[in-house]
Write a protein that holds these residues in place. Structure first.
Motif, PDB file in Angstrom:
ATOM      1  N   GLY A   1       0.977  -1.076  -0.176  1.00  0.00           N
ATOM      2  CA  GLY A   1      -0.449  -0.151   0.244  1.00  0.00           C
ATOM      3  C   GLY A   1       0.941   0.921  -0.250  1.00  0.00           C
ATOM      4  O   GLY A   1       0.249   2.483   0.029  1.00  0.00           O
ATOM      5  N   VAL A   2       1.760   1.581   0.305  1.00  0.00           N
ATOM      6  CA  VAL A   2       2.738   2.240   0.555  1.00  0.00           C
ATOM      7  C   VAL A   2       3.338   2.087  -1.089  1.00  0.00           C
ATOM      8  O   VAL A   2       4.766   1.983  -1.333  1.00  0.00           O
ATOM      9  N   ASN A   3       3.055   3.188  -1.631  1.00  0.00           N
ATOM     10  CA  ASN A   3       3.948   3.733  -3.041  1.00  0.00           C
ATOM     11  C   ASN A   3       4.695   4.724  -3.006  1.00  0.00           C
ATOM     12  O   ASN A   3       5.567   5.238  -4.114  1.00  0.00           O
ATOM     13  N   ILE A   4       4.709   5.901  -2.560  1.00  0.00           N
ATOM     14  CA  ILE A   4       5.789   7.200  -3.160  1.00  0.00           C
ATOM     15  C   ILE A   4       7.238   6.063  -1.793  1.00  0.00           C
ATOM     16  O   ILE A   4       7.289   5.678  -0.779  1.00  0.00           O
ATOM     17  N   THR A   5       8.257   7.236  -2.465  1.00  0.00           N
ATOM     18  CA  THR A   5       9.185   6.993  -1.689  1.00  0.00           C
ATOM     19  C   THR A   5       9.931   8.806  -1.679  1.00  0.00           C
ATOM     20  O   THR A   5       9.668   9.574  -2.155  1.00  0.00           O
ATOM     21  N   THR A   6      12.003   8.887  -0.799  1.00  0.00           N
ATOM     22  CA  THR A   6      11.679   9.619  -0.388  1.00  0.00           C
ATOM     23  C   THR A   6      11.894  10.538  -1.591  1.00  0.00           C
ATOM     24  O   THR A   6      12.353  12.146  -2.628  1.00  0.00           O
ATOM     25  N   GLN A   7      12.635   9.220  -3.190  1.00  0.00           N
ATOM     26  CA  GLN A   7      13.491  10.099  -4.459  1.00  0.00           C
ATOM     27  C   GLN A   7      12.397  10.561  -4.878  1.00  0.00           C
ATOM     28  O   GLN A   7      12.517  11.505  -5.459  1.00  0.00           O
ATOM     29  N   ALA A   8      11.091   9.600  -4.907  1.00  0.00           N
ATOM     30  CA  ALA A   8       9.577  10.153  -6.134  1.00  0.00           C
ATOM     31  C   ALA A   8       9.784  11.495  -5.500  1.00  0.00           C
ATOM     32  O   ALA A   8       9.117  12.394  -6.286  1.00  0.00           O
ATOM     33  N   LEU A   9      10.106  11.460  -4.297  1.00  0.00           N
ATOM     34  CA  LEU A   9       9.137  13.508  -3.917  1.00  0.00           C
ATOM     35  C   LEU A   9       9.607  14.197  -4.369  1.00  0.00           C
ATOM     36  O   LEU A   9       9.860  15.162  -5.100  1.00  0.00           O
ATOM     37  N   LEU A  10      11.763  13.834  -4.362  1.00  0.00           N
ATOM     38  CA  LEU A  10      12.442  14.828  -4.582  1.00  0.00           C
ATOM     39  C   LEU A  10      12.377  15.158  -6.471  1.00  0.00           C
ATOM     40  O   LEU A  10      13.285  15.798  -6.835  1.00  0.00           O
ATOM     41  N   GLU A  11      11.538  14.434  -7.004  1.00  0.00           N
ATOM     42  CA  GLU A  11      11.686  14.589  -8.245  1.00  0.00           C
ATOM     43  C   GLU A  11      10.389  15.266  -8.434  1.00  0.00           C
ATOM     44  O   GLU A  11       9.417  14.976  -9.640  1.00  0.00           O
ATOM     45  N   MET A  12       9.370  15.690  -7.570  1.00  0.00           N
ATOM     46  CA  MET A  12       8.067  16.511  -8.287  1.00  0.00           C
ATOM     47  C   MET A  12       8.603  17.881  -8.170  1.00  0.00           C
ATOM     48  O   MET A  12       7.716  18.740  -6.967  1.00  0.00           O
ATOM     49  N   PRO A  13       9.258  18.885  -9.001  1.00  0.00           N
ATOM     50  CA  PRO A  13       9.323  20.330  -8.868  1.00  0.00           C
ATOM     51  C   PRO A  13       8.412  21.348  -8.612  1.00  0.00           C
ATOM     52  O   PRO A  13       8.286  22.131  -7.913  1.00  0.00           O
ATOM     53  N   LEU A  14       7.166  20.559 -10.047  1.00  0.00           N
ATOM     54  CA  LEU A  14       6.487  21.944  -9.374  1.00  0.00           C
ATOM     55  C   LEU A  14       5.366  21.394  -8.030  1.00  0.00           C
ATOM     56  O   LEU A  14       4.813  22.346  -7.281  1.00  0.00           O
ATOM     57  N   LEU A  15       4.899  19.667  -7.777  1.00  0.00           N
ATOM     58  CA  LEU A  15       4.494  19.823  -6.884  1.00  0.00           C
ATOM     59  C   LEU A  15       5.353  20.806  -5.513  1.00  0.00           C
ATOM     60  O   LEU A  15       4.887  21.744  -4.498  1.00  0.00           O
ATOM     61  N   ARG A  16       6.750  21.029  -4.892  1.00  0.00           N
ATOM     62  CA  ARG A  16       7.369  21.410  -4.026  1.00  0.00           C
ATOM     63  C   ARG A  16       7.456  23.045  -4.541  1.00  0.00           C
ATOM     64  O   ARG A  16       7.121  23.511  -3.257  1.00  0.00           O
ATOM     65  N   SER A  17       7.573  22.951  -5.448  1.00  0.00           N
ATOM     66  CA  SER A  17       7.253  24.820  -5.507  1.00  0.00           C
ATOM     67  C   SER A  17       5.746  24.922  -4.934  1.00  0.00           C
ATOM     68  O   SER A  17       5.284  26.533  -4.509  1.00  0.00           O
ATOM     69  N   THR A  18       4.430  24.490  -5.238  1.00  0.00           N
ATOM     70  CA  THR A  18       3.060  24.301  -4.971  1.00  0.00           C
ATOM     71  C   THR A  18       3.234  24.663  -3.089  1.00  0.00           C
ATOM     72  O   THR A  18       2.940  25.502  -2.829  1.00  0.00           O
ATOM     73  N   VAL A  19       4.017  23.254  -2.895  1.00  0.00           N
ATOM     74  CA  VAL A  19       4.015  23.299  -1.403  1.00  0.00           C
ATOM     75  C   VAL A  19       4.792  24.470  -0.915  1.00  0.00           C
ATOM     76  O   VAL A  19       4.470  25.858   0.245  1.00  0.00           O
ATOM     77  N   LEU A  20       5.593  25.068  -1.249  1.00  0.00           N
ATOM     78  CA  LEU A  20       6.795  26.599  -1.050  1.00  0.00           C
ATOM     79  C   LEU A  20       5.655  27.420  -1.138  1.00  0.00           C
ATOM     80  O   LEU A  20       5.825  28.243  -0.619  1.00  0.00           O
ATOM     81  N   GLU A  21       4.986  28.241  -2.501  1.00  0.00           N
ATOM     82  CA  GLU A  21       4.419  28.982  -2.701  1.00  0.00           C
ATOM     83  C   GLU A  21       3.084  29.524  -1.215  1.00  0.00           C
ATOM     84  O   GLU A  21       2.812  30.090  -0.584  1.00  0.00           O
ATOM     85  N   THR A  22       2.914  27.145  -0.491  1.00  0.00           N
ATOM     86  CA  THR A  22       1.242  27.944   0.520  1.00  0.00           C
ATOM     87  C   THR A  22       1.950  28.640   1.703  1.00  0.00           C
ATOM     88  O   THR A  22       1.443  28.668   1.808  1.00  0.00           O
ATOM     89  N   LEU A  23       3.307  27.427   1.837  1.00  0.00           N
ATOM     90  CA  LEU A  23       4.063  28.637   2.749  1.00  0.00           C
ATOM     91  C   LEU A  23       4.639  29.800   2.764  1.00  0.00           C
ATOM     92  O   LEU A  23       4.572  30.212   3.641  1.00  0.00           O
ATOM     93  N   ARG A  24       4.681  30.820   1.399  1.00  0.00           N
ATOM     94  CA  ARG A  24       5.566  31.965   1.358  1.00  0.00           C
ATOM     95  C   ARG A  24       4.439  32.501   2.233  1.00  0.00           C
ATOM     96  O   ARG A  24       4.059  33.611   2.506  1.00  0.00           O
TER      97      ARG A  24
END
Length: 497
Positions: free
Chosen positions: A337-360
């Motif tokens: 049931g666990v499909n996500i890895t840390t490496q996968a998350l590091l390869e999501m630049p648009l998602l990271r930017s979206t999260v950072l913009e929310t934090l801003r």
């Protein structure tokens, strides 16, 4: 193209200001009465952002004197200087310039009985030995439990998403704020304490575990609270006098008993490796996990759902495509049931930017404080000001992270703001974590020890959403501001492929 522009570099020698030296504008008004007037303006007549905006325009300055709330008579030490631009605010990130002892909430210092009689980590200055020891302990707890983070988050997300689906089917909408709080509390305690708070057994907090934490938190920080109560009642009950700790003695006793009983691995580590007092560590963990981590992480969820909901189905499809591509490429091996890895998350630049913009736009905590360690000069974008040793300095991140000298269209949510070279140039001005985005937390600074983990966990939440759903909608009456995150899901469209 990202809506961002780098700010001018700070002068290399802060002792020689490059701007004209001016007196800090503003006054504190009449003793007691001036502070009471500011408090009423802050809470009722103007609201927190308008309170500062009006005075910023009045003084034609982003640096000015102000009475911080809640103020007297119950909170007498309210006078300070507010810093509302990136340049002046930067002093609050320099631990050689500011003392953070008991300044987490500005003039408001809760009674130590709320935390078992101990001064806990967020109130300690970097010069204090216990600050180093407890921050190092947090780093190690994150490290030794790192393999639990993604699987535990996956489980609590699935449980929460299921409850959202049931509520939408039953009533047409699902609230997000309280349910995300419960989700994050379970995640933190399962991951670090290794025990679900609702699980039956010795020292269980029971199914109303969130209420236990919420009541203790509410009474602890009642002096700075906004509530649904009529204005005069809130002013009388919360902003004029301190609520006594005995009101939540039962709830705090239950929390302490839960940690003493189940956080044995963390307590053993604190005692044997760092020489820390076991009982004191119980109370440190209650606040660090139950307020710093819990409130910080769970506030991000309704904010993200709100902004993603406003951006609509087309943008959500872009995020979903990025998530699914990265997950497919880096599929997890092992736990079902666990499909996500840390490496996968590091390869999501648009998602990271979206999260950072929310934090801003919506950081977990909007305020930051510290006392000047010495006489100094602080510069804003257009002036320099003499600051005296011991003066209470504060910053409001609503203004700091919407500084038009740094960010183009500063009030607009721009999901790709932090992509590419232009995005990289403004990363240092993202300061949601009590430090710069380009810097790392350390025992020698006050930056959130879980900064990087918190960002990845928040990214995981969005990734989990789009592995389960193709899109979602929020209700038309959803809104967020500096004090409220009133967000409801209207629909969740299950993933089609």
């Amino acid at each position: 193209m990202s809506m961002s522009k780098p700010a001018a570099a700070a002068p290399s020698d802060p002792s020689k200001p490059s701007k004209p030296l001016k007196e800090v504008p503003g006054s504190y008004g009449l003793p007691v009465l001036g502070a009471v007037k500011d408090r009423l303006d802050f809470y009722w007549f103007q609201g927190d952002t308008e309170f500062f905006r009006i005075r910023m325009e009045q003084h034609k300055s982003t640096v000015f004197r102000v009475n911080y709330s809640p103020g007297p008579p119950g909170y007498p030490d309210s006078r300070g200087i507010i810093l509302l631009d990136q340049k002046s605010f930067s002093v609050l990130l320099d631990n050689s310039k500011v003392d953070k002892s008991d300044t987490l909430l500005g003039p408001y210092i809760p009674n130590l009985a709320f935390t078992g009689g101990y001064r806990v980590l967020p109130y300690l200055d970097t010069s204090e030995a216990k600050h180093t020891a407890y921050k190092d302990l947090i780093f190690e707890l994150l490290h030794v439990n790192s393999s639990r983070i993604i699987p535990e988050y996956n489980k609590v997300f699935a449980e929460t998403a299921g409850s959202w689906e049931e509520r939408i089917a039953k009533s047409g909408k699902a609230e997000v704020f309280a349910s995300s709080d419960a989700m994050i509390t379970r995640f933190l305690l399962r991951t670090i304490v290794h025990k679900d708070p609702a699980e039956p057994g010795p020292a269980s907090l029971g199914p109303k575990f969130r209420d236990t934490y919420q009541l203790w938190t509410g009474v602890n920080f009642a002096g700075i609270a906004h509530t649904p109560l009529p204005h005069f009642l809130e002013e009388l009950l919360f902003h004029t006098f301190r609520l006594p700790p005995f009101l939540v003695k039962k709830q705090y006793k239950a929390l302490a008993n839960f940690y003493r009983t189940h956080a044995t691995e963390a307590l053993d580590l604190a005692e044997k490796k760092y020489g820390l007092d076991r009982e004191e560590t119980v109370h440190q963990l209650i606040l660090i996990l139950g307020i710093n981590a819990r409130l910080g992480l769970h506030k991000m969820i309704p904010a993200l759902i709100y902004y993603l909901g406003l951006l609509g189905e087309d943008f959500q499809a872009k995020i979903a495509a990025e998530v699914r591509s990265a997950v497919h490429k880096n599929r997890a091996q092992g736990e079902e049931g666990v499909n996500i890895t840390t490496q996968a998350l590091l390869e999501m630049p648009l998602l990271r930017s979206t999260v950072l913009e929310t934090l801003r736009l919506t950081p977990s905590i909007f305020y930051m404080y510290g006392r000047a360690r010495e006489d100094m000069v602080i510069e804003s974008h257009d002036a320099a000001f003499q600051i005296k040793k011991g003066e209470l300095l504060g910053g409001h991140q609503y203004f700091v992270m919407r500084d038009p000298e740094v960010f183009e269209e500063p009030h607009k949510f721009v999901a790709d703001r932090f992509l590419g070279e232009r995005g990289k140039a403004v990363l240092p001005y993202l300061v949601w974590s009590n430090g710069r985005e380009t810097e790392s937390p350390a025992s020698s600074n006050k930056q959130c020890p879980a900064k990087d983990v918190a960002e990845l966990i928040t990214m995981q939440f969005v990734a989990e959403m789009f592995l389960r759903y193709d899109s979602f909608e929020i209700t038309k009456d959803s809104f967020i501001n500096t004090t409220e995150l009133n967000v409801h899901l209207k629909s969740l469209k299950k993933r089609s492929v």
